[in-house]
Design an enzyme around this catalytic site. Structure first.
Site, PDB file in Angstrom:
ATOM      1  N   ASP A  24      11.495 -45.743 -77.586  1.00  0.00           N
ATOM      2  CA  ASP A  24      10.232 -45.357 -77.459  1.00  0.00           C
ATOM      3  C   ASP A  24      10.457 -44.135 -76.851  1.00  0.00           C
ATOM      4  O   ASP A  24      10.885 -43.819 -75.567  1.00  0.00           O
ATOM      5  CB  ASP A  24       9.392 -46.125 -76.515  1.00  0.00           C
ATOM      6  CG  ASP A  24       7.954 -45.758 -76.326  1.00  0.00           C
ATOM      7  OD1 ASP A  24       7.733 -44.809 -76.591  1.00  0.00           O
ATOM      8  OD2 ASP A  24       7.437 -46.470 -75.403  1.00  0.00           O
ATOM      9  N   GLU A  72      33.194 -20.345 -71.046  1.00  0.00           N
ATOM     10  CA  GLU A  72      33.587 -20.269 -69.613  1.00  0.00           C
ATOM     11  C   GLU A  72      32.656 -20.420 -68.733  1.00  0.00           C
ATOM     12  O   GLU A  72      31.900 -19.536 -68.319  1.00  0.00           O
ATOM     13  CB  GLU A  72      34.176 -18.781 -69.480  1.00  0.00           C
ATOM     14  CG  GLU A  72      35.030 -18.188 -70.362  1.00  0.00           C
ATOM     15  CD  GLU A  72      35.538 -16.677 -70.070  1.00  0.00           C
ATOM     16  OE1 GLU A  72      36.144 -16.510 -69.066  1.00  0.00           O
ATOM     17  OE2 GLU A  72      34.658 -15.787 -70.439  1.00  0.00           O
ATOM     18  N   GLU A  98      30.855 -21.514 -65.278  1.00  0.00           N
ATOM     19  CA  GLU A  98      31.160 -21.280 -63.648  1.00  0.00           C
ATOM     20  C   GLU A  98      29.932 -22.238 -63.046  1.00  0.00           C
ATOM     21  O   GLU A  98      28.911 -22.405 -63.490  1.00  0.00           O
ATOM     22  CB  GLU A  98      30.864 -19.691 -63.200  1.00  0.00           C
ATOM     23  CG  GLU A  98      31.823 -18.773 -63.788  1.00  0.00           C
ATOM     24  CD  GLU A  98      31.557 -17.402 -63.778  1.00  0.00           C
ATOM     25  OE1 GLU A  98      32.473 -16.628 -63.858  1.00  0.00           O
ATOM     26  OE2 GLU A  98      30.365 -17.031 -63.661  1.00  0.00           O
ATOM     27  N   GLU A 156      36.576 -18.784 -58.560  1.00  0.00           N
ATOM     28  CA  GLU A 156      35.989 -17.521 -59.113  1.00  0.00           C
ATOM     29  C   GLU A 156      35.766 -16.470 -57.692  1.00  0.00           C
ATOM     30  O   GLU A 156      36.000 -16.917 -56.665  1.00  0.00           O
ATOM     31  CB  GLU A 156      34.222 -17.833 -59.390  1.00  0.00           C
ATOM     32  CG  GLU A 156      34.398 -17.823 -60.942  1.00  0.00           C
ATOM     33  CD  GLU A 156      35.043 -16.727 -61.651  1.00  0.00           C
ATOM     34  OE1 GLU A 156      34.808 -15.479 -61.027  1.00  0.00           O
ATOM     35  OE2 GLU A 156      35.681 -16.570 -62.511  1.00  0.00           O
ATOM     36  N   GLU A 161      35.472 -21.931 -61.899  1.00  0.00           N
ATOM     37  CA  GLU A 161      35.329 -21.767 -63.357  1.00  0.00           C
ATOM     38  C   GLU A 161      36.383 -22.912 -64.072  1.00  0.00           C
ATOM     39  O   GLU A 161      37.614 -22.967 -63.615  1.00  0.00           O
ATOM     40  CB  GLU A 161      35.478 -20.333 -63.593  1.00  0.00           C
ATOM     41  CG  GLU A 161      35.739 -20.343 -65.369  1.00  0.00           C
ATOM     42  CD  GLU A 161      35.760 -18.854 -65.644  1.00  0.00           C
ATOM     43  OE1 GLU A 161      35.114 -17.988 -65.187  1.00  0.00           O
ATOM     44  OE2 GLU A 161      36.801 -18.614 -66.528  1.00  0.00           O
ATOM     45  N   HIS A 166      29.805 -17.307 -70.000  1.00  0.00           N
ATOM     46  CA  HIS A 166      30.205 -16.616 -71.156  1.00  0.00           C
ATOM     47  C   HIS A 166      30.705 -17.215 -72.339  1.00  0.00           C
ATOM     48  O   HIS A 166      31.233 -18.319 -72.134  1.00  0.00           O
ATOM     49  CB  HIS A 166      31.339 -15.621 -70.895  1.00  0.00           C
ATOM     50  CG  HIS A 166      31.440 -14.934 -69.641  1.00  0.00           C
ATOM     51  ND1 HIS A 166      32.333 -14.167 -69.089  1.00  0.00           N
ATOM     52  CD2 HIS A 166      30.148 -14.293 -69.079  1.00  0.00           C
ATOM     53  CE1 HIS A 166      31.832 -13.380 -67.980  1.00  0.00           C
ATOM     54  NE2 HIS A 166      30.653 -13.537 -68.069  1.00  0.00           N
ATOM     55  N   ARG A 220      33.455  -4.390 -68.701  1.00  0.00           N
ATOM     56  CA  ARG A 220      32.801  -6.088 -68.650  1.00  0.00           C
ATOM     57  C   ARG A 220      31.293  -5.866 -68.349  1.00  0.00           C
ATOM     58  O   ARG A 220      30.852  -6.795 -67.935  1.00  0.00           O
ATOM     59  CB  ARG A 220      33.552  -6.780 -67.835  1.00  0.00           C
ATOM     60  CG  ARG A 220      34.964  -7.223 -68.281  1.00  0.00           C
ATOM     61  CD  ARG A 220      35.792  -7.961 -67.304  1.00  0.00           C
ATOM     62  NE  ARG A 220      36.952  -8.380 -67.610  1.00  0.00           N
ATOM     63  CZ  ARG A 220      37.465  -9.475 -68.257  1.00  0.00           C
ATOM     64  NH1 ARG A 220      36.581 -10.586 -68.165  1.00  0.00           N
ATOM     65  NH2 ARG A 220      38.566  -9.567 -68.855  1.00  0.00           N
ATOM     66  N   GLU A 258      32.624 -11.779 -77.109  1.00  0.00           N
ATOM     67  CA  GLU A 258      32.092 -12.433 -75.851  1.00  0.00           C
ATOM     68  C   GLU A 258      30.749 -12.170 -75.532  1.00  0.00           C
ATOM     69  O   GLU A 258      30.692 -11.057 -75.299  1.00  0.00           O
ATOM     70  CB  GLU A 258      33.223 -12.105 -74.642  1.00  0.00           C
ATOM     71  CG  GLU A 258      32.940 -12.858 -73.334  1.00  0.00           C
ATOM     72  CD  GLU A 258      33.551 -12.323 -72.328  1.00  0.00           C
ATOM     73  OE1 GLU A 258      33.904 -11.309 -72.088  1.00  0.00           O
ATOM     74  OE2 GLU A 258      33.958 -13.232 -71.445  1.00  0.00           O
ATOM     75  N   ARG A 309      28.130 -12.145 -72.927  1.00  0.00           N
ATOM     76  CA  ARG A 309      28.391 -12.518 -71.274  1.00  0.00           C
ATOM     77  C   ARG A 309      26.904 -12.841 -70.585  1.00  0.00           C
ATOM     78  O   ARG A 309      26.975 -13.065 -69.495  1.00  0.00           O
ATOM     79  CB  ARG A 309      28.751 -10.965 -70.892  1.00  0.00           C
ATOM     80  CG  ARG A 309      30.131 -10.832 -71.205  1.00  0.00           C
ATOM     81  CD  ARG A 309      30.645  -9.619 -71.106  1.00  0.00           C
ATOM     82  NE  ARG A 309      30.860  -9.607 -69.719  1.00  0.00           N
ATOM     83  CZ  ARG A 309      32.100  -9.923 -68.728  1.00  0.00           C
ATOM     84  NH1 ARG A 309      32.788 -10.546 -69.496  1.00  0.00           N
ATOM     85  NH2 ARG A 309      31.967  -9.796 -67.493  1.00  0.00           N
TER      86      ARG A 309
HETATM   87  P1  ADP Z   1      38.058 -13.924 -70.379  1.00  0.00           P
HETATM   88  O1  ADP Z   1      39.162 -12.885 -70.674  1.00  0.00           O
HETATM   89  O2  ADP Z   1      36.630 -13.645 -70.619  1.00  0.00           O
HETATM   90  O3  ADP Z   1      38.138 -14.934 -69.260  1.00  0.00           O
HETATM   91  P2  ADP Z   1      39.622 -15.946 -72.080  1.00  0.00           P
HETATM   92  O4  ADP Z   1      40.602 -15.191 -72.438  1.00  0.00           O
HETATM   93  O5  ADP Z   1      39.835 -16.928 -70.619  1.00  0.00           O
HETATM   94  O6  ADP Z   1      38.443 -15.107 -71.665  1.00  0.00           O
HETATM   95  O7  ADP Z   1      38.991 -16.939 -73.242  1.00  0.00           O
HETATM   96  C1  ADP Z   1      37.987 -17.682 -73.093  1.00  0.00           C
HETATM   97  C2  ADP Z   1      37.683 -18.564 -74.450  1.00  0.00           C
HETATM   98  O8  ADP Z   1      37.856 -18.077 -75.567  1.00  0.00           O
HETATM   99  C3  ADP Z   1      38.383 -19.714 -74.401  1.00  0.00           C
HETATM  100  O9  ADP Z   1      37.665 -20.948 -74.401  1.00  0.00           O
HETATM  101  C4  ADP Z   1      39.260 -19.566 -75.829  1.00  0.00           C
HETATM  102  O10 ADP Z   1      39.497 -21.060 -76.442  1.00  0.00           O
HETATM  103  C5  ADP Z   1      38.232 -19.055 -76.680  1.00  0.00           C
HETATM  104  N1  ADP Z   1      38.767 -18.600 -77.855  1.00  0.00           N
HETATM  105  C6  ADP Z   1      40.018 -18.075 -78.015  1.00  0.00           C
HETATM  106  N2  ADP Z   1      40.149 -17.797 -79.558  1.00  0.00           N
HETATM  107  C7  ADP Z   1      38.693 -18.043 -80.027  1.00  0.00           C
HETATM  108  C8  ADP Z   1      38.066 -17.821 -81.027  1.00  0.00           C
HETATM  109  N3  ADP Z   1      38.759 -17.323 -82.341  1.00  0.00           N
HETATM  110  N4  ADP Z   1      37.019 -18.126 -81.451  1.00  0.00           N
HETATM  111  C9  ADP Z   1      36.231 -18.557 -80.313  1.00  0.00           C
HETATM  112  N5  ADP Z   1      36.618 -18.566 -79.131  1.00  0.00           N
HETATM  113  C10 ADP Z   1      37.927 -18.481 -78.927  1.00  0.00           C
HETATM  114 MG    MG Z   2      37.932 -16.860 -67.821  1.00  0.00          MG
HETATM  115 MG    MG Z   3      34.615 -13.785 -69.594  1.00  0.00          MG
HETATM  116 MG    MG Z   4      34.232 -16.112 -64.526  1.00  0.00          MG
HETATM  117 MG    MG Z   5      40.638 -15.128 -69.096  1.00  0.00          MG
END
Ligand code: ADP
Ligand code: MG
Ligand code: MG
Ligand code: MG
Ligand code: MG
Length: 443
Positions: free
Chosen positions: A52, A131, A133, A188, A195, A244, A315, A332, A334
């Site tokens: 439901d 990522e 947190e 962190e 994280e 992120h 960043r 990425e 953010r």
């Molecule tokens: P940061 O430098 O921001 O700390 P990381 O280097 O720790 O980021 O990477 C974080 C994420 O990126 C991980 O979850 C990783 O598996 C992912 N990642 C790596 N290659 C790819 C991809 N081709 N597509 C999407 N995500 C990816």
């Molecule tokens: Mg990270």
């Molecule tokens: Mg990051």
């Molecule tokens: Mg972080």
């Molecule tokens: Mg990293």
């Protein structure tokens, strides 16, 4: 890799599973579940179990009350902390269906599937790595969460072990038992903040995993007498918690963002996708940062983004392109925070990027300096706009963006807007601590 109905039934028997939680999320991303016994599992896997919907707050109206749950056998898991008990507990993530066997438009997982189908029409699949947190806080004598962290300097510094470190270690071990490939886990910037990153996967799997991840983190924290929170900015003056998202599109097993023959080794597809994200950034922020509190994190001075720009190194902008190329080429994003509904967040992000591809949008120049050090004039000259500053601003942006609305569908869009307007009005009417400090003595 694909799990069948029979596999699930066999695994449930072998592991003495007594109960199975049929899970789905509401529009806000809050997990809901209907618990069944192992005897009902066959019927459930055939999609014949009705519930439901109107009994679940905010999920469906009375006239939509009869709903079917269709479990995805690939999502079957046994909660590791229940193994070895008299009976263990399993779970299945479900799609919600109407009685006439059509998908329910209020189901966030269906919204993501729709966006993924649209990507598939272009030959793309979407990969996402989050990522996330979170903070771990101590509880008071009554068991209520406080804002005290276990590791604030001087607070617990004589304790032989760090409660938070121990809890996080058990979280990682539990996630690994549940099939997560944890790539990194660390403390962190802020005290008490942690994280845990797990390996990217196809978008639907990642959204399912984020929901699972948040509940595992909460459950294990509880076991250690701590409170885990994904609230984006629990404490003013220190870093908030973001999530992120690393994103890439694949086509025929190849990373469609990678092109070894361009100066920056990014493909035209990547550039269009980024352009679409930047174009729709203001409206999609309503979904990726959906709470009043989300906007307390999106302020200058921390690692959270405020400005709509992209960069290879820095960043501070909304979109960063990590240095990795080849299969790991990705962008990425953010701004998202872990209070979002991951299904809806990925749906609107994907549709924003696809819109860039479909309309062949070009991104602006990259900004490779710290935007926080640029003044308003310099930002205006560079054409850099800001993300919404409040939930209200974000809702206005959402109400003006048809692509993002279409990603949600009219049902989810209208309910989301309604619930969030109520949330904003409730907040707006309250008198905050800041106002007392600022005005009570002055006037
Ligand atoms: P940061 O430098 O921001 O700390 P990381 O280097 O720790 O980021 O990477 C974080 C994420 O990126 C991980 O979850 C990783 O598996 C992912 N990642 C790596 N290659 C790819 C991809 N081709 N597509 C999407 N995500 C990816
Ligand atoms: Mg990270
Ligand atoms: Mg990051
Ligand atoms: Mg972080
Ligand atoms: Mg990293």
């Amino acid at each position: 890799r694909l799990v069948t109905k029979d596999d699930v039934i066999r695994l449930a028997e072998e592991n003495n599973v007594g109960f199975i939680r049929l899970q789905f999320t509401d529009i806000m991303g809050v997990p809901k579940n209907v618990s069944i016994t192992r005897e009902q599992l066959g019927k459930a896997l055939d999609g014949e179990l009705m519930f439901d919907g109107s009994s679940i707050e905010g999920f469906a109206r009375i006239e939509e009350s009869d709903m079917y749950l269709k479990p995805d056998p690939n999502t079957f898991m046994i909660f590791p902390w229940t193994l070895g008990e008299e009976m263990s507990i399993g779970r299945l993530i479900c799609d919600v269906y109407n009685p006439d066997n059509t998908p329910f438009v209020g189901c966030p997982r269906y919204a993501l599937k729709r966006a993924l189908n649209r990507a598939a029409e272009h030959g793309f699949s979407m990969n996402v790595g989050p990522e996330a947190e979170f903070f771990l806080f101590l509880k008071d004598e009554e068991g209520k969460p406080t804002l005290k962290t276990h590791d604030r300097a001087g607070y617990f510094d004589l304790a032989p072990v760090d409660l938070g470190e121990n809890a996080r270690r058990e979280m990682v071990l539990t996630l690994q038992k549940m099939g997560f490939e944890v790539e990194a886990s660390h403390h962190e910037v802020a005290p008490g903040q942690h994280e845990i990153d797990f390996k990217y996967d196809e978008a639907l799997n990642t959204a399912d995993k984020i929901v699972t991840f948040r509940s595992v983190v909460r459950i294990i924290a509880q076991k250690h007498g701590l409170h885990a929170t994904f609230m984006p900015k629990p404490i003013y003056g220190i870093a908030g918690s973001g999530m992120h998202l690393h994103i890439s599109l694949f086509k025929e097993g190849q990373n469609a963002f990678y092109n070894p023959n361009t100066p920056d080794q990014l493909s035209q597809t990547a550039l269009h996708f980024i352009a679409g994200i930047l174009h729709h950034a203001k409206a999609l922020t309503a979904i990726t940062n959906p709470t009043v509190n989300s906007y307390k994190r999106l302020v200058p001075g921390y690692e959270a983004p405020v400005y709509i720009a992209w960069s290879y190194r820095n960043r501070s902008p909304l979109v960063r392109i990590p240095a990795r190329r080849g299969i790991g080429t990705r962008m990425e994003l953010r701004n998202p925070d872990p209070s979002c509904n991951p299904y809806l967040a990925l749906a609107v992000i994907l549709r924003a990027g696809l819109d860039g591809i479909e309309k062949r949008m070009d991104p602006p120049e990259t900004v490779n300096q710290n935007i926080y050090e640029m003044d308003l004039e310099a930002r205006e000259k560079a054409g850099i706009e800001s993300l919404p500053g409040t939930l209200r601003e974000a809702l206005i942006e959402l109400s003006n963006d048809e692509v993002i609305q279409d990603a949600l569908g009219p049902h989810i869009f209208s309910r989301f807007m309604y619930a969030k307007r109520v949330e904003w009005e409730d907040y707006r009417g309250r008198v905050h601590e800041w106002e007392i400090e600022e005005y009570l003595a002055k006037f």
